[in-house]
Design an enzyme around this catalytic site. Structure first.
Site, PDB file in Angstrom:
ATOM      1  N   THR A   1       8.350  -1.479  -5.121  1.00  0.00           N
ATOM      2  CA  THR A   1       7.342  -1.262  -6.168  1.00  0.00           C
ATOM      3  C   THR A   1       7.626  -2.035  -7.464  1.00  0.00           C
ATOM      4  O   THR A   1       6.715  -2.624  -8.046  1.00  0.00           O
ATOM      5  CB  THR A   1       7.253   0.244  -6.476  1.00  0.00           C
ATOM      6  OG1 THR A   1       6.909   0.897  -5.261  1.00  0.00           O
ATOM      7  CG2 THR A   1       6.207   0.542  -7.528  1.00  0.00           C
TER       8      THR A   1
ATOM      9  N   ASN B   1      13.801  -2.108  -7.147  1.00  0.00           N
ATOM     10  CA  ASN B   1      13.528  -0.925  -7.968  1.00  0.00           C
ATOM     11  C   ASN B   1      14.777  -0.578  -8.771  1.00  0.00           C
ATOM     12  O   ASN B   1      14.702  -0.112  -9.896  1.00  0.00           O
ATOM     13  CB  ASN B   1      13.162   0.270  -7.090  1.00  0.00           C
ATOM     14  CG  ASN B   1      11.725   0.216  -6.618  1.00  0.00           C
ATOM     15  OD1 ASN B   1      10.901  -0.507  -7.177  1.00  0.00           O
ATOM     16  ND2 ASN B   1      11.417   0.999  -5.591  1.00  0.00           N
TER      17      ASN B   1
ATOM     18  N   LYS C   1       3.045   5.914 -11.750  1.00  0.00           N
ATOM     19  CA  LYS C   1       4.476   5.533 -11.788  1.00  0.00           C
ATOM     20  C   LYS C   1       4.789   4.734 -13.038  1.00  0.00           C
ATOM     21  O   LYS C   1       4.104   3.746 -13.335  1.00  0.00           O
ATOM     22  CB  LYS C   1       4.818   4.653 -10.590  1.00  0.00           C
ATOM     23  CG  LYS C   1       4.753   5.349  -9.245  1.00  0.00           C
ATOM     24  CD  LYS C   1       5.266   4.394  -8.160  1.00  0.00           C
ATOM     25  CE  LYS C   1       5.109   5.010  -6.795  1.00  0.00           C
ATOM     26  NZ  LYS C   1       5.584   4.101  -5.720  1.00  0.00           N
TER      27      LYS C   1
ATOM     28  N   ARG D   1       7.241   2.563 -13.468  1.00  0.00           N
ATOM     29  CA  ARG D   1       7.582   1.158 -13.212  1.00  0.00           C
ATOM     30  C   ARG D   1       6.354   0.313 -12.902  1.00  0.00           C
ATOM     31  O   ARG D   1       6.303  -0.883 -13.221  1.00  0.00           O
ATOM     32  CB  ARG D   1       8.638   1.026 -12.113  1.00  0.00           C
ATOM     33  CG  ARG D   1       8.273   1.601 -10.754  1.00  0.00           C
ATOM     34  CD  ARG D   1       9.486   1.514  -9.811  1.00  0.00           C
ATOM     35  NE  ARG D   1       9.241   2.104  -8.513  1.00  0.00           N
ATOM     36  CZ  ARG D   1       9.325   3.403  -8.229  1.00  0.00           C
ATOM     37  NH1 ARG D   1       9.623   4.270  -9.185  1.00  0.00           N
ATOM     38  NH2 ARG D   1       9.105   3.851  -7.003  1.00  0.00           N
TER      39      ARG D   1
ATOM     40  N   ASP E   1       0.985   5.126  -1.697  1.00  0.00           N
ATOM     41  CA  ASP E   1       2.421   5.003  -1.418  1.00  0.00           C
ATOM     42  C   ASP E   1       3.038   6.359  -1.087  1.00  0.00           C
ATOM     43  O   ASP E   1       3.729   6.504  -0.077  1.00  0.00           O
ATOM     44  CB  ASP E   1       3.127   4.388  -2.624  1.00  0.00           C
ATOM     45  CG  ASP E   1       4.622   4.191  -2.378  1.00  0.00           C
ATOM     46  OD1 ASP E   1       4.975   3.288  -1.600  1.00  0.00           O
ATOM     47  OD2 ASP E   1       5.430   4.948  -2.944  1.00  0.00           O
TER      48      ASP E   1
ATOM     49  N   HIS F   1       4.397   7.040   2.627  1.00  0.00           N
ATOM     50  CA  HIS F   1       5.809   7.335   2.901  1.00  0.00           C
ATOM     51  C   HIS F   1       5.933   8.588   3.768  1.00  0.00           C
ATOM     52  O   HIS F   1       6.746   8.640   4.686  1.00  0.00           O
ATOM     53  CB  HIS F   1       6.591   7.573   1.598  1.00  0.00           C
ATOM     54  CG  HIS F   1       7.157   6.331   1.001  1.00  0.00           C
ATOM     55  ND1 HIS F   1       8.138   5.586   1.616  1.00  0.00           N
ATOM     56  CD2 HIS F   1       6.878   5.691  -0.159  1.00  0.00           C
ATOM     57  CE1 HIS F   1       8.444   4.542   0.856  1.00  0.00           C
ATOM     58  NE2 HIS F   1       7.687   4.578  -0.224  1.00  0.00           N
TER      59      HIS F   1
ATOM     60  N   HIS G   1       3.290  -4.049  -2.218  1.00  0.00           N
ATOM     61  CA  HIS G   1       3.938  -4.214  -0.911  1.00  0.00           C
ATOM     62  C   HIS G   1       3.095  -3.436   0.070  1.00  0.00           C
ATOM     63  O   HIS G   1       2.195  -2.697  -0.339  1.00  0.00           O
ATOM     64  CB  HIS G   1       5.386  -3.661  -0.916  1.00  0.00           C
ATOM     65  CG  HIS G   1       5.460  -2.257  -1.414  1.00  0.00           C
ATOM     66  ND1 HIS G   1       5.086  -1.174  -0.645  1.00  0.00           N
ATOM     67  CD2 HIS G   1       5.796  -1.749  -2.625  1.00  0.00           C
ATOM     68  CE1 HIS G   1       5.206  -0.073  -1.368  1.00  0.00           C
ATOM     69  NE2 HIS G   1       5.624  -0.398  -2.575  1.00  0.00           N
TER      70      HIS G   1
ATOM     71  N   HIS H   1       9.422   0.855   3.290  1.00  0.00           N
ATOM     72  CA  HIS H   1       9.163  -0.586   3.183  1.00  0.00           C
ATOM     73  C   HIS H   1      10.374  -1.186   2.516  1.00  0.00           C
ATOM     74  O   HIS H   1      11.329  -0.476   2.238  1.00  0.00           O
ATOM     75  CB  HIS H   1       7.884  -0.813   2.365  1.00  0.00           C
ATOM     76  CG  HIS H   1       7.876  -0.029   1.084  1.00  0.00           C
ATOM     77  ND1 HIS H   1       8.494  -0.459  -0.067  1.00  0.00           N
ATOM     78  CD2 HIS H   1       7.395   1.213   0.794  1.00  0.00           C
ATOM     79  CE1 HIS H   1       8.360   0.459  -1.014  1.00  0.00           C
ATOM     80  NE2 HIS H   1       7.711   1.493  -0.523  1.00  0.00           N
TER      81      HIS H   1
END
Ligand SMILES: [Zn+2]
Length: 532
Positions: A71, A92, A150, A152, A288, A292, A336, A473
């Site tokens: 990410t 990350n 998120k 980030r 995501d 997951h 991704h 991933h």
């Protein structure tokens, strides 16, 4: 003379036909989105994803073109047009080569909370400017706003000096920032955070939007390798009422929350409604989280996409009213993609796919390699440090050279079934031609000041996991690096383009379309079809 006149006329015609620069650049990321979701489920979309897919430019062969499909790197590359080797965001997290301390890609201990919430994060680790910085360089009155569930994602798409960046705080159920960006929250943000959005909009359970028959076509809802969400892997997914603040992340409602926050930002900041061009970056995280847990072949992913499609439909309809149809351009991509649940790939696609449990199938072998090296060098010091760095001085003291040591480490690592190749620092920094598969993707990911002494490549279609459910991933393989890339503006001629392009191309394409300058030394290039 005659020729000159004709040429002059044709230029005038082109200039007259070109629409004006957009007032708003809308840069969307759907975290972990695979391009095959459009092929598999496009016929079920009715809203914003349908608009992009059926009316827009669709690049069917967009790749990250680097190995670290995570990410942080993904959003940094979208934002900056640079691979991790240039953006500095190589993962990350990474281990600082000097202190050997683990560093989170957007950590910043100097970034303080704003009005009691948020803090702790900023873009200080990003070493190149992003699209918002390019725009503001030549247009001080332009605004750049970046938001995501998120930290980030919002921070790294937003670049070094955006006007506003917000991410979601599960503790208080609102959007927060840090004092790197602002000293106080705008009134519209406070109003949104106190509007009771979760109470008003999140039902008691997450139920399916389409008739059951559409989901049954994919396969069973219940699958053993799915990670339970609130203790269940099947619909309906019941919320625990007092935990909705945390639980909306991991469901489509987290993205609906962000759609409404994005619209509040458009209104609150008057984005696209002033004389200058503005940029709004939005990264939707729940594809995501859901991917997951349940994998890309789940009922949950289909339902999340159907709801995101509706949310984006509402988002674009509102932009048509506030900014105007001619006033904005949209790009959508992903940071991704994702590997299907290995058990699902093995069972239904007959692939040689496997889950390696870190605790029992990886760590004991790494530990025994470490012990073996200590024994060989007759030392109590670690020869391999944190599975990332090599104590070369020990080897030299013992009369070995680095080549012998690396060959020993390679043999040890490749004895572990999950690993198929090892890449050392000098190979990653070299631009010599190499016969090693995937080396260019690893080189594009390798930012030397923060890089490890070695990296390994995992076996294809396999994941390393801490649990016996869910997927991930992070590999250089196509299933992790093949991402969607779509553009829409009013008047675009719908096209599917299958030439290989890269997610790094998105930012320079948007800049060129909107008519502002971008740096020369990017990895991405403006795509010729993204043109007024
Ligand atoms: Zn991601």
């Amino acid at each position: 003379m005659y020729k000159t006149v004709l040429l002059f006329c044709s230029i005038s015609l082109i200039a007259a036909a070109a629409p004006p620069a957009p007032k708003l650049v809308v840069f969307l990321s759907v975290d972990q989105m695979r391009p095959d979701y459009f092929e598999r489920y496009g016929h079920l979309f009715q809203g914003g994803l349908k608009k992009l897919y059926t009316e827009g430019l669709v690049y069917t062969n967009a790749d990250l073109n680097y190995a670290s499909s995570e990410t942080g790197p993904g959003h940094a590359t979208l934002g900056t047009g640079c691979y991790p080797a240039k953006s500095g965001i190589l993962g990350n997290d990474w281990i600082d080569p000097d202190s050997k301390r683990s560093v989170y890609c957007v950590e910043d201990s100097a970034a303080k909370p704003v009005e009691g919430n948020g803090g702790g994060y900023s873009a200080q680790n990003l070493v190149v400017p992003a699209i918002g910085d390019w725009l503001k360089e030549g247009s001080k009155e332009s605004k750049v706003v970046s938001i995501s569930s998120k930290d980030r994602a919002a921070i790294l798409m937003g670049g070094k000096r955006p006007d506003k960046v917000f991410w979601y705080d599960k503790k208080n159920g609102g959007m927060v920032t840090s004092d790197y960006y602002m000293k106080s929250l705008p009134a519209w943000t406070k109003a949104f955070n106190t509007s009771g959005w979760i109470q008003k909009n999140v039902p008691d359970s997450w139920t399916k939007s389409l008739p059951e028959a559409e989901y049954v076509k994919i396969g069973p809802d219940e699958y053993a390798a799915e990670e339970p969400w609130n203790e269940s892997t099947v619909f309906p997914h019941l919320f625990t009422p007092e935990k909705k603040k945390e639980q909306i992340m991991g469901t489509p409602y987290g993205d609906m929350f962000l759609v409404d926050f994005a619209l509040a930002a458009v209104t609150g900041e008057k984005l696209g409604q002033r004389s200058a061009t503005d940029i709004l970056c939005v990264s939707f995280s729940n594809c995501d989280y859901v991917g997951h847990g349940f994998g890309p072949d789940s009922h949950e992913i289909l339902d999340l996409l159907v709801k995101l499609d509706r949310g984006l439909g509402k988002f674009f309809d509102t932009l048509d009213q506030t900014v105007g149809k001619d006033g904005y351009i949209v790009a959508l991509s992903a940071d991704h993609a994702v590997c299907p649940l290995p058990e699902y790939n093995a069972q239904f696609r007959k692939m040689d796919a496997k889950r390696y449990l870190y605790g029992t199938e990886i760590k004991p072998y790494l530990d025994s390699l470490s012990s073996l090296l200590k024994y060989e060098f007759n030392t109590s010091e670690d020869v391999i440090i944190k599975n990332s760095f090599i104590n070369y001085t020990l080897a030299v003291k013992d009369g070995w050279d680095s080549v012998q040591l690396e060959s020993k480490i390679t043999n040890g690592l490749l004895n572990i079934e999950a690993f198929v190749d090892v890449y050392f620092r000098h190979e990653l920094l070299s631009d010599n031609v190499s016969s090693k598969p995937f080396i260019q993707k690893f080189r594009n990911s390798y930012y030397a000041p923060r890089g490890e002494d070695f990296q390994y490549r995992i076996r294809e279609h396999c994941i390393i996991a801490s649990r016996s459910a869910g997927t991930t991933h992070g590999s250089p393989y196509r299933y992790d690096t093949h991402v969607p890339l779509l553009f829409w503006w009013n008047g675009v001629i719908s096209q599917k383009i299958d030439r290989e392009v890269h997610s790094a191309d998105a930012a320079p394409s948007l800049a060129k379309f909107a008519g502002f300058a971008f740096p020369k030394n990017l990895d991405g290039v403006p795509l010729k079809e993204v043109s007024r």
